[in-house]
Design an enzyme around this catalytic site. Structure first.
Site, mmCIF file in Angstrom:
data_model
loop_
_atom_site.group_PDB
_atom_site.id
_atom_site.type_symbol
_atom_site.label_atom_id
_atom_site.label_comp_id
_atom_site.label_asym_id
_atom_site.label_seq_id
_atom_site.Cartn_x
_atom_site.Cartn_y
_atom_site.Cartn_z
ATOM 1 C CE1 TYR A 134 -3.035 -3.023 0.428
ATOM 2 C CE2 TYR A 134 -3.412 -2.334 2.903
ATOM 3 C CZ TYR A 134 -3.746 -3.232 1.450
ATOM 4 O OH TYR A 134 -4.704 -4.365 1.787
ATOM 5 C CG HIS A 138 -0.926 -8.520 0.476
ATOM 6 N ND1 HIS A 138 -0.472 -7.077 0.401
ATOM 7 C CD2 HIS A 138 -2.188 -8.527 -0.062
ATOM 8 C CE1 HIS A 138 -1.710 -6.212 0.111
ATOM 9 N NE2 HIS A 138 -2.568 -7.255 -0.073
#
Length: 274
Positions: A48, A106
Site C-alpha cells: 500500500y 498478501h
C-alpha cells in the site's frame, strides 16, 4: 465493538479501518481520526506504500500502542524466507513499532515454496514479533495445504467478501480450524450500497445502505471487516453499523442476492476455485 480471538494468539476487533489506497498525510490524518473515534484495528500492507504514514499516526496518537490491533502484509515478490524477514523488519521500522498484531502473506504465487515461507512466518510468530499470523487471498485448496500438510499456526485468512460475493466453503473451513475470516472490500467498492434490496432494508431501519452491508458481515461468526474510509462521517457510520438490527427477513433477502461478483481479481490472482 466485539473482538475475535483464536487459540494461536489473535485478539482483534471485528471492525477495522482499511487504509488502501490512502497515502501520506491523508492516510496519517485518517488513521489519527479513526483512533480518536474509537477504532482499535488498523489494516495496512507493504504494497500500500503507506506503512510510514500509518506509523506516524500511531506515534502521534494518544491511544497507547498496546490498545491498537495493527495488521500488515508481505508482498508476493518477497516470500523467500530471507526476503520475508527483511520485508517484516522494514515494516516494523516504517510502522515505528517492535511488533505487529497480525502479519499476512498478501498473495500466493504459483512458484513459492509454501512450506519454507510458512516456516518463516511461523518463526516471526514464535519470536513474538507477530502476535498472530495469517494468509490472504488463498483459495480453499491452498489454505488446506497450509494447515493440514504444513501445520502452520494460522489465525486468520483475509479475502474479498461482501453481500455480492459468497465465501461459504472458505468460511466453513476457517471456523472448523479456529481462523477468523477478514473481509476486505466489504462494500464491494460501493456496489453493495447500490443494491435495491440493501437500500430497502436500510430505509426500513433508518440507517445507511453501507451500514446494512457491513452489519451483515459483522453478524457472522468468526468474520471481521475492514472498510476503507477517509472522511469522519464515513468512519463514524461504519463504526455505528454494529448497532443495525438486521432481522431474519433482512438476512433472507440478502442471501438471495447474487454471490458471484468479485471486484478484486488482478492478473496474478490464484485460481479461486482451486
Amino acid at each position: 465493538m466485539h473482538r475475535l480471538t483464536t487459540s494461536n494468539g489473535l485478539n482483534m476487533p471485528a471492525l477495522g479501518l482499511g487504509t488502501w489506497p490512502m497515502l501520506g498525510t491523508e492516510c496519517t490524518q485518517a488513521v489519527q481520526q479513526a483512533l480518536d473515534l474509537g477504532y482499535r484495528h488498523i489494516d495496512t500492507a507493504t504494497a500500500y506504500n503507506n506503512e510510514a504514514a500509518v506509523g506516524e499516526a500511531l506515534r502521534t496518537s494518544s491511544v497507547p500502542r498496546e490498545q491498537i490491533h495493527l495488521t500488515t502484509k508481505v508482498w508476493h515478490d518477497r516470500l523467500a524466507p530471507s526476503a520475508l524477514r527483511q520485508s517484516f523488519d522494514d515494516s516494523l521500522r516504517a510502522l515505528q513499532t517492535d511488533y505487529v498484531d497480525l502479519f499476512y502473506l498478501h498473495w500466493p504465487t504459483p512458484d513459492m515454496d509454501l512450506g519454507r515461507t510458512l516456516d518463516a512466518l511461523a518463526e516471526l510468530h514464535q519470536q513474538g514479533k507477530a502476535r498472530a499470523i495469517g494468509v490472504a487471498n488463498f483459495p480453499l485448496g491452498l489454505l488446506r495445504q497450509a494447515i493440514e500438510q504444513h501445520g502452520a499456526p494460522l489465525s486468520a485468512i483475509q479475502v474479498e467478501y461482501h453481500v455480492l460475493l459468497g465465501q461459504q466453503p472458505l468460511l466453513h473451513y476457517a471456523r472448523q480450524h479456529d481462523l477468523v475470516l477478514t473481509a476486505y472490500t466489504p462494500l464491494a467498492r460501493g456496489r453493495a450500497a447500490e443494491q435495491a434490496v440493501i437500500v430497502d432494508i436500510a430505509r426500513k431501519h433508518g440507517v445507511l445502505p453501507s451500514q446494512v452491508a457491513l452489519k451483515w458481515l459483522l453478524d457472522q461468526e468468526a468474520v471481521a471487516a475492514i472498510p476503507k474510509a477517509a472522511g469522519r462521517a464515513n468512519q463514524l457510520a461504519n463504526l455505528q453499523s454494529a448497532n443495525v438490527p438486521l432481522d431474519a427477513e433482512d438476512r433472507r433477502q440478502i442471501a438471495a442476492l447474487p454471490k458471484n461478483q468479485r471486484v478484486v481479481n488482478p492478473d496474478f490472482a490464484p485460481d479461486w476455485d482451486a
